[in-house]
Design an enzyme around this catalytic site. Structure first.
Site, short mmCIF file in Angstrom:
data_model
loop_
_atom_site.label_atom_id
_atom_site.label_comp_id
_atom_site.label_asym_id
_atom_site.label_seq_id
_atom_site.Cartn_x
_atom_site.Cartn_y
_atom_site.Cartn_z
N ARG A 1 0.62 26.18 3.20
CA ARG A 1 -0.83 26.23 3.44
C ARG A 1 -1.10 26.15 4.94
O ARG A 1 -1.93 26.86 5.48
CB ARG A 1 -1.54 25.07 2.71
CG ARG A 1 -1.52 25.14 1.19
CD ARG A 1 -2.36 26.27 0.66
NE ARG A 1 -3.73 26.22 1.11
CZ ARG A 1 -4.71 25.52 0.56
NH1 ARG A 1 -4.47 24.81 -0.52
NH2 ARG A 1 -5.95 25.54 1.04
N HIS B 1 -9.76 31.29 -4.39
CA HIS B 1 -9.11 30.35 -3.48
C HIS B 1 -8.15 31.18 -2.62
O HIS B 1 -6.92 31.11 -2.76
CB HIS B 1 -8.37 29.29 -4.30
CG HIS B 1 -7.99 28.06 -3.53
ND1 HIS B 1 -8.23 27.91 -2.17
CD2 HIS B 1 -7.36 26.91 -3.92
CE1 HIS B 1 -7.78 26.73 -1.79
NE2 HIS B 1 -7.25 26.11 -2.82
N GLN C 1 -5.13 29.68 -0.66
CA GLN C 1 -4.03 29.27 -1.55
C GLN C 1 -3.15 30.48 -1.87
O GLN C 1 -1.92 30.40 -1.79
CB GLN C 1 -4.64 28.68 -2.84
CG GLN C 1 -3.59 28.19 -3.82
CD GLN C 1 -2.86 26.96 -3.32
OE1 GLN C 1 -3.49 25.99 -2.95
NE2 GLN C 1 -1.54 27.00 -3.32
N CYS D 1 -0.44 25.10 -7.56
CA CYS D 1 -1.17 24.91 -6.30
C CYS D 1 -1.43 23.44 -5.99
O CYS D 1 -1.69 23.08 -4.85
CB CYS D 1 -2.49 25.67 -6.35
SG CYS D 1 -3.57 25.10 -7.67
N ARG E 1 -15.67 24.70 1.36
CA ARG E 1 -15.25 24.56 -0.04
C ARG E 1 -16.52 24.32 -0.84
O ARG E 1 -17.21 23.32 -0.64
CB ARG E 1 -14.26 23.40 -0.20
CG ARG E 1 -14.01 23.02 -1.64
CD ARG E 1 -12.81 22.11 -1.81
NE ARG E 1 -11.58 22.86 -1.71
CZ ARG E 1 -10.39 22.44 -2.15
NH1 ARG E 1 -10.29 21.24 -2.72
NH2 ARG E 1 -9.31 23.17 -2.03
N ASP F 1 -1.82 26.21 -13.18
CA ASP F 1 -2.84 25.41 -12.48
C ASP F 1 -3.53 24.54 -13.54
O ASP F 1 -3.35 24.76 -14.75
CB ASP F 1 -3.84 26.34 -11.77
CG ASP F 1 -4.91 25.59 -10.98
OD1 ASP F 1 -4.68 24.41 -10.63
OD2 ASP F 1 -5.98 26.17 -10.71
N1 CP Z 1 -4.32 23.26 -3.63
C1 CP Z 1 -5.41 22.72 -3.05
O1 CP Z 1 -6.33 23.42 -2.63
O2 CP Z 1 -5.39 21.36 -2.97
P1 CP Z 1 -6.61 20.42 -2.55
O3 CP Z 1 -7.67 20.57 -3.61
O4 CP Z 1 -6.05 19.05 -2.47
O5 CP Z 1 -7.14 20.90 -1.23
N1 NVA Z 2 -8.49 25.46 -10.04
C1 NVA Z 2 -8.50 24.22 -9.32
C2 NVA Z 2 -7.77 24.37 -8.03
C3 NVA Z 2 -7.70 23.13 -7.19
C4 NVA Z 2 -7.00 23.35 -5.89
C5 NVA Z 2 -9.94 23.79 -9.08
O1 NVA Z 2 -10.78 24.63 -8.74
O2 NVA Z 2 -10.23 22.60 -9.24
#
Ligand code: CP
Ligand code: NVA
Length: 292
Positions: free
Chosen positions: A279, A128, A131, A251, A101, A211
């Protein structure tokens, strides 16, 4: 040759269909004998916080016979303490895969270029993909088809929106996206219409997705974004334009009172927890495909 999932486009239509079938089977039966990650260690390199992604990856890796090692931002300092190429080549000596990540999408691309084990994008500023796989698997569970469905995405044209658009294109699912001017997604796809009017985008939608307005890494813009996005809140007023039985998706994490109201998030049509549950199954299916 190793295969990565850096972006949705790394999976063909056939592979996505196969992944959904495997996810369905794993979810129904959770077979104890299928261990594609037996004796493998998978490094989880996280530059940002996470609940769902970290826990579903760790749990999924255990269930498939492997062992996860979580590496926090303090542990590695990707590209700061050490170059990304050195991190990728060192990790490849010891582990069977890297889940990462990252802030900049380029970092995951570089990890993929230098690692000789599979690299999976667990969120970047651009995409993502895991997701989106869980999300469209959830839609498929509900409708058993994507044909003739309308998915409306209301809010920021961000990483989640991009991966959803790209996977929707692969699955031939029509999307209508409403963002404020200047916050449009920075890609276009054949099946998505980009709009700036949430009422127009949501009209007769079967599924409505939103989101957060401020993604991780954009925190300095939070106040400005709260003002700009105020007419893009998913609330009961806006939902009057969608189909009455439409499903609500997010999400997570959610900011109640910002991009979505608490009552909509908790409504009977909300399938956010099913998304979160999926997930686990979608990512286990992904491992099953990458480690055949
Ligand atoms: N939706 C998602 O990726 O959640 P987290 O940021 O908690 O991993
Ligand atoms: N768009 C959000 C998604 C989190 C899962 C971010 O990048 O923070």
């Amino acid at each position: 040759m190793k295969k990565d999932l850096l972006a949705v486009k790394d999976l063909s239509k056939k592979e996505v269909a196969e992944l959904f079938l495997i996810a369905k089977r794993l979810k129904q039966t959770n077979p104890k004998h299928e261990k594609p990650l037996q004796d493998k260690t998978i490094a989880l390199v996280f530059e940002k916080p996470s609940l769902r992604t970290r826990v579903t990856f760790e749990t999924g890796i255990y269930e498939l016979g492997g062992k996860p090692i979580y590496l926090s931002p303090q542990d590695i300092g990707l590209g700061k303490r050490e170059s990304i190429s050195d991190v990728a080549r060192n990790l490849s000596l010891w582990v069977g895969g890297i889940v990462a990540r990252v802030f900049a999408h380029q970092s995951i691309v570089e990890l993929g270029n230098y690692a000789n084990v599979p690299v999976i994008n667990a969120l970047s500023d651009l995409e993502h993909p895991c997701q989106a796989l869980a999300d469209l698997f959830t839609v498929y569970e509900k409708f058993e088809t994507f044909k003739g469905l309308k998915l409306a995405y209301i809010g920021d044209g961000n990483n989640v929106c991009h991966s959803l658009m790209l996977l929707a294109e692969t699955c031939e699912l029509d999307m209508f996206i409403a963002t404020p001017k200047g916050y449009e997604p920075n890609i276009t796809t054949q099946n998505a219409q980009l709009l700036n009017d949430p009422q127009e985008a949501i009209r007769d939608a079967d599924i409505v997705y939103t989101d957060v307005w401020t993604s991780m890494g954009d925190e300095a813009q939070k106040e400005e974004r709260l003002k700009t996005f105020k007419d893009f809140q998913l609330n009961n007023e806006l939902l009057k334009y969608a189909k009455p039985e439409c499903f609500i998706m997010h999400c997570l994490p959610a900011h109640r009172g910002e991009e979505i109201t608490a009552d909509v998030l908790e409504s009977k049509n909300s399938i956010i927890l099913q998304q979160a549950e999926n997930r686990l199954h979608a990512q286990k299916a992904l491992f099953a495909m990458l480690y055949k």
